[in-house]
Design a protein around this motif. Structure first.
Motif, PDB file in Angstrom:
ATOM      1  N   ILE A   9      36.176 -38.276  31.865  1.00 31.04           N
ATOM      2  CA  ILE A   9      36.641 -38.893  33.101  1.00 31.04           C
ATOM      3  C   ILE A   9      37.130 -37.858  34.104  1.00 31.04           C
ATOM      4  O   ILE A   9      37.083 -38.078  35.322  1.00 31.04           O
ATOM      5  N   THR A  10      37.595 -36.702  33.626  1.00 30.86           N
ATOM      6  CA  THR A  10      38.068 -35.666  34.547  1.00 30.86           C
ATOM      7  C   THR A  10      36.917 -35.019  35.307  1.00 30.86           C
ATOM      8  O   THR A  10      37.147 -34.366  36.332  1.00 30.86           O
ATOM      9  N   LEU A  11      35.692 -35.176  34.820  1.00 29.07           N
ATOM     10  CA  LEU A  11      34.531 -34.578  35.473  1.00 29.07           C
ATOM     11  C   LEU A  11      33.784 -35.568  36.355  1.00 29.07           C
ATOM     12  O   LEU A  11      32.738 -35.225  36.913  1.00 29.07           O
ATOM     13  N   LEU A  12      34.305 -36.772  36.485  1.00 33.32           N
ATOM     14  CA  LEU A  12      33.583 -37.810  37.212  1.00 33.32           C
ATOM     15  C   LEU A  12      33.386 -37.446  38.688  1.00 33.32           C
ATOM     16  O   LEU A  12      32.260 -37.471  39.206  1.00 33.32           O
ATOM     17  N   ILE A  13      34.462 -37.091  39.376  1.00 33.86           N
ATOM     18  CA  ILE A  13      34.375 -36.778  40.805  1.00 33.86           C
ATOM     19  C   ILE A  13      33.554 -35.500  41.048  1.00 33.86           C
ATOM     20  O   ILE A  13      32.683 -35.489  41.938  1.00 33.86           O
ATOM     21  N   PRO A  14      33.777 -34.410  40.300  1.00 34.12           N
ATOM     22  CA  PRO A  14      32.930 -33.228  40.526  1.00 34.12           C
ATOM     23  C   PRO A  14      31.444 -33.492  40.318  1.00 34.12           C
ATOM     24  O   PRO A  14      30.616 -33.025  41.112  1.00 34.12           O
ATOM     25  N   TYR A  15      31.094 -34.250  39.284  1.00 34.38           N
ATOM     26  CA  TYR A  15      29.676 -34.521  39.046  1.00 34.38           C
ATOM     27  C   TYR A  15      29.108 -35.470  40.097  1.00 34.38           C
ATOM     28  O   TYR A  15      27.928 -35.374  40.447  1.00 34.38           O
ATOM     29  N   PHE A  16      29.929 -36.368  40.593  1.00 32.15           N
ATOM     30  CA  PHE A  16      29.459 -37.245  41.669  1.00 32.15           C
ATOM     31  C   PHE A  16      29.089 -36.424  42.901  1.00 32.15           C
ATOM     32  O   PHE A  16      28.022 -36.616  43.506  1.00 32.15           O
ATOM     33  N   GLY A  17      29.962 -35.490  43.274  1.00 31.97           N
ATOM     34  CA  GLY A  17      29.658 -34.634  44.418  1.00 31.97           C
ATOM     35  C   GLY A  17      28.441 -33.759  44.170  1.00 31.97           C
ATOM     36  O   GLY A  17      27.601 -33.575  45.065  1.00 31.97           O
ATOM     37  N   LEU A  18      28.315 -33.219  42.967  1.00 35.52           N
ATOM     38  CA  LEU A  18      27.176 -32.360  42.651  1.00 35.52           C
ATOM     39  C   LEU A  18      25.867 -33.139  42.679  1.00 35.52           C
ATOM     40  O   LEU A  18      24.852 -32.660  43.224  1.00 35.52           O
ATOM     41  N   ILE A  19      25.858 -34.332  42.113  1.00 31.49           N
ATOM     42  CA  ILE A  19      24.640 -35.147  42.084  1.00 31.49           C
ATOM     43  C   ILE A  19      24.224 -35.546  43.499  1.00 31.49           C
ATOM     44  O   ILE A  19      23.037 -35.558  43.848  1.00 31.49           O
ATOM     45  N   VAL A  20      25.197 -35.849  44.352  1.00 32.11           N
ATOM     46  CA  VAL A  20      24.880 -36.205  45.737  1.00 32.11           C
ATOM     47  C   VAL A  20      24.296 -35.016  46.481  1.00 32.11           C
ATOM     48  O   VAL A  20      23.308 -35.139  47.226  1.00 32.11           O
ATOM     49  N   VAL A  21      24.883 -33.837  46.295  1.00 35.52           N
ATOM     50  CA  VAL A  21      24.382 -32.635  46.969  1.00 35.52           C
ATOM     51  C   VAL A  21      22.970 -32.305  46.516  1.00 35.52           C
ATOM     52  O   VAL A  21      22.115 -31.902  47.325  1.00 35.52           O
ATOM     53  N   LEU A  22      22.665 -32.490  45.246  1.00 35.00           N
ATOM     54  CA  LEU A  22      21.328 -32.195  44.721  1.00 35.00           C
ATOM     55  C   LEU A  22      20.307 -33.270  45.068  1.00 35.00           C
ATOM     56  O   LEU A  22      19.120 -33.126  44.751  1.00 35.00           O
ATOM     57  N   GLY A  23      20.732 -34.365  45.661  1.00 34.62           N
ATOM     58  CA  GLY A  23      19.816 -35.437  46.012  1.00 34.62           C
ATOM     59  C   GLY A  23      19.365 -36.271  44.835  1.00 34.62           C
ATOM     60  O   GLY A  23      18.292 -36.881  44.877  1.00 34.62           O
ATOM     61  N   LEU A  24      20.183 -36.315  43.780  1.00 32.22           N
ATOM     62  CA  LEU A  24      19.827 -37.050  42.562  1.00 32.22           C
ATOM     63  C   LEU A  24      20.636 -38.330  42.407  1.00 32.22           C
ATOM     64  O   LEU A  24      20.598 -38.946  41.338  1.00 32.22           O
ATOM     65  N   TYR A  25      21.357 -38.724  43.462  1.00 29.25           N
ATOM     66  CA  TYR A  25      22.150 -39.945  43.375  1.00 29.25           C
ATOM     67  C   TYR A  25      21.235 -41.163  43.291  1.00 29.25           C
ATOM     68  O   TYR A  25      20.224 -41.257  43.985  1.00 29.25           O
ATOM     69  N   ASN A  26      21.589 -42.098  42.419  1.00 27.68           N
ATOM     70  CA  ASN A  26      20.833 -43.327  42.203  1.00 27.68           C
ATOM     71  C   ASN A  26      19.425 -43.049  41.682  1.00 27.68           C
ATOM     72  O   ASN A  26      18.449 -43.699  42.048  1.00 27.68           O
TER      73      ASN A  26
END
Length: 302
Positions: free
Chosen positions: A145-162
């Protein structure tokens, strides 16, 4: 003429010898241990299995029957409406499709990378090997759970969201360390003479890994694969955060979506939970022998 009382007869105290108790035999101890073990296992199975039985029973009820008073585990009338609603709804079936795609991709990618990494850690010495081992173990100690926000930002930056790729890469962060540690221990239990025999016959490192070690390490691979599949199949938090549209949601999110604003579809929630647990149950039944062997084989180095 008076008569005097006769003297009382002297009483002799007779001491009884204590009866020697029969020592508890080894057979009696074993019988007692078996009885206590059986009682403990029965209570544990009852504690673990009763919620599952209640969930199964509720999936065959209507919402009104679920909250009947007094509650009953077995009802007189069974209804398949909840299961019909699931299997005839393309949106709900899409949840299962997404879970299968993500879980299978995570298993394949994790095992492929873990096999290469475990073979390197087990058979070769290279700079930074100890540091990498520490890093892998440290990742296991970090709460996801502590990595949730960092990975959310990383996935969005990489264009892999959704996307499937975003979920697969994120899940691999949590499944790969366990698989590497487990397979490394398993490879350490396999004699290195097998590798040397392959090289004597003209084979290389790649041949030794895929032709010799992988078939021998099947129980360990199955155990790591089952752990990976279960984690990817049941994961909820990252699946909720890293997806946006209904067509990308997985089964845990689909169950949560049955909780409406004003009413809960309890029978459909229970039915979807039962159907969602079937893949894990089938995997364990088919690979139980390999799973149990894999958990213990890598713990002792030969």
């Amino acid at each position: 003429m008076t008569f005097t009382d006769a003297p009382l007869a002297t009483q002799t105290l007779v001491t009884k010898k204590p009866v020697a108790r029969r020592p508890v035999t080894q057979k009696a101890r074993r019988r007692t241990a078996k009885i206590l073990t059986g009682i403990g296992l029965f209570l544990g199975a009852l504690f673990a299995g009763l919620p599952v039985l209640w969930m199964l029973s509720s999936s065959f009820k209507s919402n009104s029957q679920i909250f009947e008073n007094p509650p009953r585990l077995i009802t007189e009338t069974f209804s398949l409406d909840a299961y019909v609603s699931i299997f005839t709804d393309p949106v709900k079936m899409r949840f299962f499709f997404n879970s299968y795609v993500v879980a299978i991709l995570v298993v394949v990618c994790t095992l492929f990378v873990a096999l290469l990494a475990a073979y390197a850690f087990s058979r070769f010495d290279f700079p930074g090997k100890h540091i990498l081992n520490v890093v892998i173990i440290s990742v296991q100690a970090v709460p996801p759970i502590t990595l949730l926000i960092p990975y959310f930002g990383l996935i969005v930056v990489l264009g892999l969201y959704n996307t499937y790729a975003g979920l697969v890469l994120t899940y691999m962060v949590f499944t790969l360390p366990y698989a590497v540690i487990m397979l490394t221990g398993y490879f350490n239990s396999i004699p290195k003479e097998l590798d040397e025999a392959v090289r004597v016959d003209g084979g290389g490192t790649w041949t030794a890994l895929w032709r010799i070690l992988v078939p021998v390490a099947t129980p360990g691979i199955v155990s790591a694969g089952m752990y990976t599949f279960v984690l990817a199949w049941n994961e909820y938090l990252f699946a909720l955060t890293l997806t946006r549209t209904i067509d990308m949601r997985t089964v845990p999110i689909g169950i949560q979506l049955l909780m409406g604003q004003h009413s809960y579809e309890w029978n459909e929630m229970m039915a979807m939970s039962i159907v969602g647990s079937i893949p894990v149950l089938v995997l364990f039944l088919f690979f139980q022998r390999y799973f149990i062997g894999g958990l213990t084989a890598g713990s002792v180095k030969s």
